[in-house]
Motif scaffolding. Structure first.
Motif, mmCIF file in Angstrom:
data_model
loop_
_atom_site.group_PDB
_atom_site.id
_atom_site.type_symbol
_atom_site.label_atom_id
_atom_site.label_comp_id
_atom_site.label_asym_id
_atom_site.label_seq_id
_atom_site.Cartn_x
_atom_site.Cartn_y
_atom_site.Cartn_z
ATOM 1 N N ASP A 172 0.844 -1.195 0.000
ATOM 2 C CA ASP A 172 0.000 0.000 0.000
ATOM 3 C C ASP A 172 0.877 1.242 0.000
ATOM 4 N N GLU A 173 0.956 1.904 -1.147
ATOM 5 C CA GLU A 173 1.743 3.120 -1.337
ATOM 6 C C GLU A 173 3.140 2.998 -0.720
ATOM 7 N N PRO A 174 3.955 2.083 -1.217
ATOM 8 C CA PRO A 174 5.273 1.849 -0.628
ATOM 9 C C PRO A 174 6.228 3.031 -0.733
ATOM 10 N N THR A 175 5.949 3.985 -1.637
ATOM 11 C CA THR A 175 6.851 5.129 -1.774
ATOM 12 C C THR A 175 6.324 6.381 -1.078
ATOM 13 N N ALA A 176 5.258 6.262 -0.294
ATOM 14 C CA ALA A 176 4.670 7.435 0.368
ATOM 15 C C ALA A 176 5.715 8.126 1.251
ATOM 16 N N GLY A 177 5.862 9.423 1.073
ATOM 17 C CA GLY A 177 6.778 10.206 1.903
ATOM 18 C C GLY A 177 8.237 10.062 1.559
ATOM 19 N N MET A 178 8.553 9.407 0.453
ATOM 20 C CA MET A 178 9.944 9.163 0.098
ATOM 21 C C MET A 178 10.506 10.253 -0.805
ATOM 22 N N SER A 179 11.823 10.430 -0.705
ATOM 23 C CA SER A 179 12.547 11.305 -1.622
ATOM 24 C C SER A 179 12.628 10.626 -2.988
ATOM 25 N N PRO A 180 12.967 11.375 -4.036
ATOM 26 C CA PRO A 180 13.106 10.747 -5.359
ATOM 27 C C PRO A 180 14.104 9.592 -5.367
ATOM 28 N N GLU A 181 15.213 9.734 -4.665
ATOM 29 C CA GLU A 181 16.212 8.665 -4.626
ATOM 30 C C GLU A 181 15.665 7.444 -3.892
ATOM 31 N N GLU A 182 15.003 7.659 -2.757
ATOM 32 C CA GLU A 182 14.404 6.543 -2.020
ATOM 33 C C GLU A 182 13.343 5.848 -2.877
ATOM 34 N N THR A 183 12.586 6.647 -3.627
ATOM 35 C CA THR A 183 11.550 6.092 -4.496
ATOM 36 C C THR A 183 12.156 5.184 -5.551
ATOM 37 N N ARG A 184 13.266 5.606 -6.166
ATOM 38 C CA ARG A 184 13.924 4.773 -7.180
ATOM 39 C C ARG A 184 14.411 3.457 -6.577
ATOM 40 N N VAL A 185 14.981 3.528 -5.367
ATOM 41 C CA VAL A 185 15.460 2.313 -4.702
ATOM 42 C C VAL A 185 14.296 1.369 -4.409
ATOM 43 N N MET A 186 13.175 1.924 -3.936
ATOM 44 C CA MET A 186 12.019 1.096 -3.625
ATOM 45 C C MET A 186 11.442 0.448 -4.877
ATOM 46 N N MET A 187 11.354 1.188 -5.955
ATOM 47 C CA MET A 187 10.814 0.616 -7.186
ATOM 48 C C MET A 187 11.721 -0.489 -7.726
ATOM 49 N N ASP A 188 13.036 -0.318 -7.593
ATOM 50 C CA ASP A 188 13.953 -1.394 -7.990
ATOM 51 C C ASP A 188 13.711 -2.639 -7.132
ATOM 52 N N LEU A 189 13.465 -2.436 -5.836
ATOM 53 C CA LEU A 189 13.192 -3.558 -4.942
ATOM 54 C C LEU A 189 11.897 -4.269 -5.346
ATOM 55 N N VAL A 190 10.865 -3.505 -5.642
ATOM 56 C CA VAL A 190 9.583 -4.096 -6.044
ATOM 57 C C VAL A 190 9.751 -4.931 -7.317
ATOM 58 N N LEU A 191 10.484 -4.389 -8.287
ATOM 59 C CA LEU A 191 10.722 -5.130 -9.529
ATOM 60 C C LEU A 191 11.484 -6.426 -9.261
ATOM 61 N N SER A 192 12.445 -6.353 -8.356
ATOM 62 C CA SER A 192 13.215 -7.537 -8.008
ATOM 63 C C SER A 192 12.343 -8.587 -7.326
ATOM 64 N N LEU A 193 11.505 -8.160 -6.384
ATOM 65 C CA LEU A 193 10.630 -9.085 -5.665
ATOM 66 C C LEU A 193 9.622 -9.743 -6.600
ATOM 67 N N ALA A 194 9.216 -9.006 -7.630
ATOM 68 C CA ALA A 194 8.215 -9.523 -8.556
ATOM 69 C C ALA A 194 8.755 -10.649 -9.429
ATOM 70 N N GLN A 195 10.071 -10.855 -9.413
ATOM 71 C CA GLN A 195 10.637 -11.986 -10.143
ATOM 72 C C GLN A 195 10.318 -13.307 -9.453
ATOM 73 N N GLU A 196 9.923 -13.229 -8.170
ATOM 74 C CA GLU A 196 9.730 -14.433 -7.363
ATOM 75 C C GLU A 196 8.297 -14.641 -6.899
ATOM 76 N N ARG A 197 7.441 -13.619 -7.042
ATOM 77 C CA ARG A 197 6.079 -13.734 -6.511
ATOM 78 C C ARG A 197 5.181 -12.713 -7.204
ATOM 79 N N THR A 198 3.891 -12.845 -6.972
ATOM 80 C CA THR A 198 2.921 -11.892 -7.500
ATOM 81 C C THR A 198 2.889 -10.658 -6.605
ATOM 82 N N VAL A 199 2.833 -9.479 -7.217
ATOM 83 C CA VAL A 199 2.801 -8.224 -6.464
ATOM 84 C C VAL A 199 1.577 -7.409 -6.885
ATOM 85 N N ILE A 200 0.831 -6.948 -5.880
ATOM 86 C CA ILE A 200 -0.258 -5.988 -6.108
ATOM 87 C C ILE A 200 0.111 -4.705 -5.372
#
Length: 249
Positions: A172-200
């Motif tokens: 639920d809104e994993p990037t809420a309150g994040m800086s642009p750099e933190e947001t990029r790191v989080m989105m990379d993490l989400v993409l990585s996790l999605a290689q192993e499981r379903t993500v909503i």
């Protein structure tokens, strides 16, 4: 194994006389990233709470892997293979990052084996180390969670959610309150996790999710107004009208 991991059929949610969601039918494909977007007040968080078992719909049904899970107790969702991370960070600030994840993993096994000696839980410690590495926090292993940056705390919370080895991860809104750099790191993490499981993913940052999602659902005033690939959504005239005048992030 069915291609559809989660399905809602005409789900609705009322709070007194207020209709928060109305007749939403949707399917979520296994191994894909699906994002739920919409303007503020669209019903995204309410729908998320229905998908994660936090709310029981007042109409319709929710199915996980072909099983009707409507109204099941929320704690049973983790044991079925569904994990979630909410918009508000929920970690134990006085515990270290390693202890936070170990406690999350221990909570799952302790329900079934209350006599298991703590000394025999080295496998849980190893699992915590693996998950810290998975979410990029291995160098913060012994840091109290309360001293971490906001983005790091969000990553830690996802690590705690992964302790149940979920097949479906709800964010639920994993990037809420994040800086642009933190947001990029989080989105990379989400993409990585999605290689192993379903993500909503529930998000209000439309531009952000367009680049990572396989499929999107668009909510407006509690109704599903569009669904499809990012290109489908970009071309959808109703979505354009809904977002007209809305500031995108």
């Amino acid at each position: 194994m069915s291609e559809v991991i989660l399905r809602t059929e005409k789900v609705g949610k009322r709070f007194g006389g207020f209709v928060a969601l109305k007749d939403i039918s949707a399917e979520f494909r296994r191994g894909k990233i699906t994002s739920i977007i919409g303007p503020n007040g669209a019903g995204k968080s309410t729908y998320f709470n229905l998908l994660s078992g936090a709310f029981t719909p007042t109409a319709g049904r929710v199915e996980f892997e072909g099983r009707d899970v409507t109204g099941l107790a929320q704690h049973r969702f983790a044991h079925m293979g569904i994990a979630k991370s909410f918009q508000i960070t929920n970690v134990f600030p006085q515990l270290t990052t390693h202890e936070n994840i170990r406690v999350a993993a221990q909570a799952l096994v302790s329900r079934f084996d209350i006599w298991r000696p703590r000394a025999a839980m080295t496998d849980l410690a190893d699992k915590a180390d693996h998950l810290l590495e998975r979410v990029g926090l291995q160098d913060r292993r012994n840091r109290p969670a309360g001293t971490l940056a906001h983005g790091e705390q969000r990553a830690l919370e996802i690590g705690m959610a992964l302790a149940s080895d979920p097949r479906l991860l709800l964010l639920d809104e994993p990037t809420a309150g994040m800086s642009p750099e933190e947001t990029r790191v989080m989105m990379d993490l989400v993409l990585s996790l999605a290689q192993e499981r379903t993500v909503i993913l529930v998000e209000h940052k439309m531009k952000l999710v367009m680049g990572i999602s396989d499929r999107l659902l668009v909510l407006h005033h509690g109704e599903l107004i569009a669904e499809g690939t990012p290109d489908d959504i970009r071309r959808n005239e109703m979505v354009k009208r809904v977002y007209l005048g809305q500031r995108e992030h």
